[in-house]
Design a protein around this motif. Structure first.
Motif, short mmCIF file in Angstrom:
data_model
loop_
_atom_site.label_atom_id
_atom_site.label_comp_id
_atom_site.label_asym_id
_atom_site.label_seq_id
_atom_site.Cartn_x
_atom_site.Cartn_y
_atom_site.Cartn_z
N GLY A 54 0.82 -1.20 0.00
CA GLY A 54 0.00 0.00 0.00
C GLY A 54 0.85 1.25 0.00
O GLY A 54 2.07 1.20 -0.16
N LYS A 55 0.22 2.38 0.18
CA LYS A 55 0.92 3.66 0.24
C LYS A 55 0.17 4.58 1.19
O LYS A 55 -1.02 4.38 1.45
CB LYS A 55 0.99 4.29 -1.16
CG LYS A 55 -0.39 4.64 -1.67
CD LYS A 55 -0.38 5.13 -3.09
CE LYS A 55 -1.81 5.27 -3.59
NZ LYS A 55 -1.96 5.34 -5.01
N PHE A 56 0.90 5.54 1.74
CA PHE A 56 0.21 6.56 2.53
C PHE A 56 0.84 7.90 2.21
O PHE A 56 1.86 7.99 1.53
CB PHE A 56 0.26 6.24 4.03
CG PHE A 56 1.64 6.31 4.66
CD1 PHE A 56 2.10 7.49 5.22
CD2 PHE A 56 2.46 5.18 4.69
CE1 PHE A 56 3.37 7.56 5.81
CE2 PHE A 56 3.73 5.25 5.28
CZ PHE A 56 4.18 6.44 5.83
N GLY A 82 12.04 8.74 -8.04
CA GLY A 82 11.63 9.57 -9.17
C GLY A 82 11.24 8.78 -10.41
O GLY A 82 10.45 9.23 -11.22
N ASP A 83 11.80 7.57 -10.55
CA ASP A 83 11.51 6.80 -11.76
C ASP A 83 10.66 5.56 -11.48
O ASP A 83 10.61 4.64 -12.29
CB ASP A 83 12.81 6.42 -12.48
CG ASP A 83 13.73 5.61 -11.59
OD1 ASP A 83 13.46 5.49 -10.39
OD2 ASP A 83 14.74 5.10 -12.12
N ASP A 84 10.02 5.51 -10.31
CA ASP A 84 9.11 4.40 -10.04
C ASP A 84 7.94 4.42 -11.02
O ASP A 84 7.49 5.50 -11.42
CB ASP A 84 8.55 4.50 -8.61
CG ASP A 84 9.55 4.04 -7.57
OD1 ASP A 84 10.60 3.48 -7.96
OD2 ASP A 84 9.29 4.24 -6.37
N SER A 85 7.45 3.25 -11.36
CA SER A 85 6.33 3.15 -12.28
C SER A 85 5.10 3.87 -11.71
O SER A 85 4.60 3.53 -10.65
CB SER A 85 5.98 1.69 -12.53
OG SER A 85 4.67 1.58 -13.04
N ALA A 91 -1.76 2.02 -8.55
CA ALA A 91 -2.59 0.83 -8.34
C ALA A 91 -2.61 0.38 -6.88
O ALA A 91 -3.46 -0.41 -6.49
CB ALA A 91 -2.08 -0.31 -9.22
N LEU A 92 -1.68 0.89 -6.07
CA LEU A 92 -1.62 0.47 -4.66
C LEU A 92 -2.75 1.10 -3.85
O LEU A 92 -3.10 2.26 -4.05
CB LEU A 92 -0.28 0.88 -4.05
CG LEU A 92 0.95 0.12 -4.50
CD1 LEU A 92 2.19 0.74 -3.88
CD2 LEU A 92 0.86 -1.35 -4.13
N PRO A 93 -3.32 0.34 -2.92
CA PRO A 93 -4.37 0.91 -2.06
C PRO A 93 -3.76 1.89 -1.05
O PRO A 93 -2.60 1.73 -0.64
CB PRO A 93 -4.94 -0.32 -1.34
CG PRO A 93 -3.82 -1.31 -1.34
CD PRO A 93 -3.04 -1.07 -2.60
#
Ligand SMILES: [Zn+2]
Ligand SMILES: [Zn+2]
Length: 99
Positions: A54-56, A82-85, A91-93
């Motif tokens: 996930g991400k916050f 900086g270059d992450d997809s 798409a991460l919750p």
């Protein structure tokens, strides 16, 4: 340039990228490895694959990825490089701030 091979998707990943000094996840699939006890120390003996779960968002709006080790359940969070997809991150919750 130093690089590592992503254990999940096989991508050859340069260790240094724009916006990060200690790259520890694959920019393509965002998977990481459980190699650190503290950020950047490479002291963990687990070596398990860490899945992006996930991400916050920090107070300043910065996006932070949350990784969980598939082998031992260890939880860690990492800045988005900086270059992450963009698609993979999008798409991460969104999860509650684990700090
Ligand atoms: Zn990968
Ligand atoms: Zn682990």
């Amino acid at each position: 340039m130093k690089h590592f091979i992503c254990k999940n998707c096989g991508e050859k990943v340069p260790l240094e990228a724009y916006g990060t000094k200690h790259r520890n996840h694959c920019p393509k699939c965002l998977y990481s490895l459980h190699v650190d006890v503290k950020k950047g120390d490479r002291d963990a003996e687990c070596d398990g694959l860490m899945q992006p779960v996930g991400k916050f968002y920090k107070e300043d709006g910065e996006e932070v990825l949350v990784h969980k080790c598939i082998d031992c359940g260890f939880l860690r969070w990492n800045r988005v490089a900086g270059d992450d997809s963009f698609e993979a991150v999008a798409a991460l919750p969104e999860v509650p701030d684990p700090r």
